[in-house]
Design a protein around this motif. Structure first.
Motif, PDB file in Angstrom:
ATOM      1  N   TYR A   1       0.832  -1.203   0.000  1.00  0.00           N
ATOM      2  CA  TYR A   1       0.000   0.000   0.000  1.00  0.00           C
ATOM      3  C   TYR A   1       0.870   1.259   0.000  1.00  0.00           C
ATOM      4  CZ  TYR A   1      -3.427   3.425   1.674  1.00  0.00           C
ATOM      5  OH  TYR A   1      -4.225   4.534   1.812  1.00  0.00           O
ATOM      6  N   ASN A   2       1.923   1.256   0.817  1.00  0.00           N
ATOM      7  CA  ASN A   2       2.837   2.404   0.865  1.00  0.00           C
ATOM      8  C   ASN A   2       3.534   2.611  -0.475  1.00  0.00           C
ATOM      9  OD1 ASN A   2       3.927   1.415   4.171  1.00  0.00           O
ATOM     10  ND2 ASN A   2       2.332   2.862   3.658  1.00  0.00           N
ATOM     11  N   ILE A   3       3.979   1.526  -1.081  1.00  0.00           N
ATOM     12  CA  ILE A   3       4.645   1.619  -2.385  1.00  0.00           C
ATOM     13  C   ILE A   3       3.674   2.158  -3.429  1.00  0.00           C
ATOM     14  CG2 ILE A   3       5.774   0.312  -4.241  1.00  0.00           C
ATOM     15  CD1 ILE A   3       6.831  -1.583  -2.007  1.00  0.00           C
ATOM     16  N   PHE A   4       2.435   1.682  -3.388  1.00  0.00           N
ATOM     17  CA  PHE A   4       1.400   2.164  -4.303  1.00  0.00           C
ATOM     18  C   PHE A   4       1.207   3.672  -4.160  1.00  0.00           C
ATOM     19  CE2 PHE A   4      -3.142   3.049  -5.134  1.00  0.00           C
ATOM     20  CZ  PHE A   4      -3.201   2.681  -6.472  1.00  0.00           C
ATOM     21  N   LEU A   5       1.147   4.152  -2.924  1.00  0.00           N
ATOM     22  CA  LEU A   5       1.012   5.597  -2.703  1.00  0.00           C
ATOM     23  C   LEU A   5       2.205   6.354  -3.278  1.00  0.00           C
ATOM     24  CD1 LEU A   5      -0.419   5.859   0.924  1.00  0.00           C
ATOM     25  CD2 LEU A   5      -1.609   6.315  -1.218  1.00  0.00           C
ATOM     26  N   LEU A   6       3.405   5.842  -3.076  1.00  0.00           N
ATOM     27  CA  LEU A   6       4.591   6.508  -3.617  1.00  0.00           C
ATOM     28  C   LEU A   6       4.592   6.509  -5.142  1.00  0.00           C
ATOM     29  CD1 LEU A   6       7.321   5.296  -1.121  1.00  0.00           C
ATOM     30  CD2 LEU A   6       6.497   7.644  -1.436  1.00  0.00           C
ATOM     31  N   ILE A   7       4.100   5.445  -5.749  1.00  0.00           N
ATOM     32  CA  ILE A   7       3.986   5.415  -7.213  1.00  0.00           C
ATOM     33  C   ILE A   7       3.036   6.517  -7.671  1.00  0.00           C
ATOM     34  CG2 ILE A   7       3.069   4.094  -9.165  1.00  0.00           C
ATOM     35  CD1 ILE A   7       4.139   1.559  -7.731  1.00  0.00           C
ATOM     36  N   MET A   8       1.908   6.648  -6.998  1.00  0.00           N
ATOM     37  CA  MET A   8       0.944   7.681  -7.377  1.00  0.00           C
ATOM     38  C   MET A   8       1.541   9.075  -7.202  1.00  0.00           C
ATOM     39  SD  MET A   8      -2.701   6.182  -6.108  1.00  0.00           S
ATOM     40  CE  MET A   8      -3.600   7.362  -7.098  1.00  0.00           C
ATOM     41  N   ILE A   9       2.226   9.288  -6.088  1.00  0.00           N
ATOM     42  CA  ILE A   9       2.863  10.583  -5.836  1.00  0.00           C
ATOM     43  C   ILE A   9       3.919  10.855  -6.907  1.00  0.00           C
ATOM     44  CG2 ILE A   9       4.393  11.819  -4.242  1.00  0.00           C
ATOM     45  CD1 ILE A   9       2.814  10.288  -1.959  1.00  0.00           C
ATOM     46  N   ASN A  10       4.721   9.836  -7.219  1.00  0.00           N
ATOM     47  CA  ASN A  10       5.768   9.963  -8.236  1.00  0.00           C
ATOM     48  C   ASN A  10       5.178  10.311  -9.601  1.00  0.00           C
ATOM     49  OD1 ASN A  10       8.656   9.496  -9.094  1.00  0.00           O
ATOM     50  ND2 ASN A  10       7.592   8.063 -10.422  1.00  0.00           N
ATOM     51  N   ASN A  11       3.967   9.831  -9.860  1.00  0.00           N
ATOM     52  CA  ASN A  11       3.308  10.113 -11.145  1.00  0.00           C
ATOM     53  C   ASN A  11       2.577  11.446 -11.149  1.00  0.00           C
ATOM     54  OD1 ASN A  11       4.027   7.932 -12.777  1.00  0.00           O
ATOM     55  ND2 ASN A  11       2.578   6.612 -11.721  1.00  0.00           N
ATOM     56  N   GLY A  12       2.761  12.234 -10.092  1.00  0.00           N
ATOM     57  CA  GLY A  12       2.191  13.570 -10.065  1.00  0.00           C
ATOM     58  C   GLY A  12       0.714  13.628  -9.720  1.00  0.00           C
ATOM     59  N   LYS A  13       0.176  12.557  -9.144  1.00  0.00           N
ATOM     60  CA  LYS A  13      -1.234  12.565  -8.756  1.00  0.00           C
ATOM     61  C   LYS A  13      -1.442  13.548  -7.605  1.00  0.00           C
ATOM     62  CE  LYS A  13      -2.353   9.379 -11.660  1.00  0.00           C
ATOM     63  NZ  LYS A  13      -2.935   9.772 -12.911  1.00  0.00           N
ATOM     64  N   THR A  14      -2.535  14.254  -7.650  1.00  0.00           N
ATOM     65  CA  THR A  14      -2.855  15.203  -6.593  1.00  0.00           C
ATOM     66  C   THR A  14      -3.399  14.452  -5.385  1.00  0.00           C
ATOM     67  OG1 THR A  14      -5.144  15.506  -7.297  1.00  0.00           O
ATOM     68  CG2 THR A  14      -3.472  16.969  -8.294  1.00  0.00           C
ATOM     69  N   ASN A  15      -3.446  15.137  -4.253  1.00  0.00           N
ATOM     70  CA  ASN A  15      -4.037  14.529  -3.060  1.00  0.00           C
ATOM     71  C   ASN A  15      -5.467  14.083  -3.337  1.00  0.00           C
ATOM     72  OD1 ASN A  15      -1.736  14.833  -1.502  1.00  0.00           O
ATOM     73  ND2 ASN A  15      -2.422  16.717  -0.540  1.00  0.00           N
ATOM     74  N   ASP A  16      -6.230  14.920  -4.038  1.00  0.00           N
ATOM     75  CA  ASP A  16      -7.616  14.569  -4.357  1.00  0.00           C
ATOM     76  C   ASP A  16      -7.698  13.300  -5.200  1.00  0.00           C
ATOM     77  OD1 ASP A  16      -8.715  16.671  -2.920  1.00  0.00           O
ATOM     78  OD2 ASP A  16      -8.826  18.002  -4.667  1.00  0.00           O
ATOM     79  N   GLU A  17      -6.813  13.176  -6.187  1.00  0.00           N
ATOM     80  CA  GLU A  17      -6.810  11.985  -7.034  1.00  0.00           C
ATOM     81  C   GLU A  17      -6.433  10.740  -6.222  1.00  0.00           C
ATOM     82  OE1 GLU A  17      -5.655  13.701 -11.421  1.00  0.00           O
ATOM     83  OE2 GLU A  17      -4.063  13.635  -9.910  1.00  0.00           O
ATOM     84  N   ILE A  18      -5.453  10.882  -5.343  1.00  0.00           N
ATOM     85  CA  ILE A  18      -5.039   9.753  -4.506  1.00  0.00           C
ATOM     86  C   ILE A  18      -6.164   9.363  -3.558  1.00  0.00           C
ATOM     87  CG2 ILE A  18      -3.423   8.991  -2.708  1.00  0.00           C
ATOM     88  CD1 ILE A  18      -1.321  10.856  -4.069  1.00  0.00           C
ATOM     89  N   MET A  19      -6.814  10.347  -2.947  1.00  0.00           N
ATOM     90  CA  MET A  19      -7.908  10.064  -2.017  1.00  0.00           C
ATOM     91  C   MET A  19      -9.062   9.369  -2.735  1.00  0.00           C
ATOM     92  SD  MET A  19      -7.919  13.440   0.493  1.00  0.00           S
ATOM     93  CE  MET A  19      -8.677  14.440  -0.752  1.00  0.00           C
TER      94      MET A  19
END
Length: 78
Positions: free
Chosen positions: A36-54
């Motif tokens: 789950y943590n790695i998935f979040l870092l992938i999303m952050i690395n891809n420039g996803k916004t907090n709203d998109e991640i949430m």
């Protein structure tokens, strides 16, 4: 959709095939991360916004903020 550990692992393995350097960097720079943590870092690395991640993960802003803080605590200091 409720994501399970296997779902996160599948995304990570897929991402490993399209961007292995990012996964290697994450694994090198952080210790003891869950899928789950790695998935979040992938999303952050891809420039996803907090709203998109949430929206993708179905978590609140405070939960996301907590997860980011916990992830930063296990970052390897070089």
């Amino acid at each position: 959709m409720n994501w399970k550990k296997d779902d996160y692992e599948a995304v990570i393995e897929y991402y490993r095939t399209i961007d292995p350097k990012t996964i290697e960097s994450i694994e090198h720079n952080y210790k003891k991360l869950t899928p789950y943590n790695i998935f979040l870092l992938i999303m952050i690395n891809n420039g996803k916004t907090n709203d998109e991640i949430m929206q993708t993960t179905g978590i609140s802003y405070s939960a996301l903020r907590t997860m980011k803080h916990r992830i930063n605590k296990v970052k390897n200091e070089e």
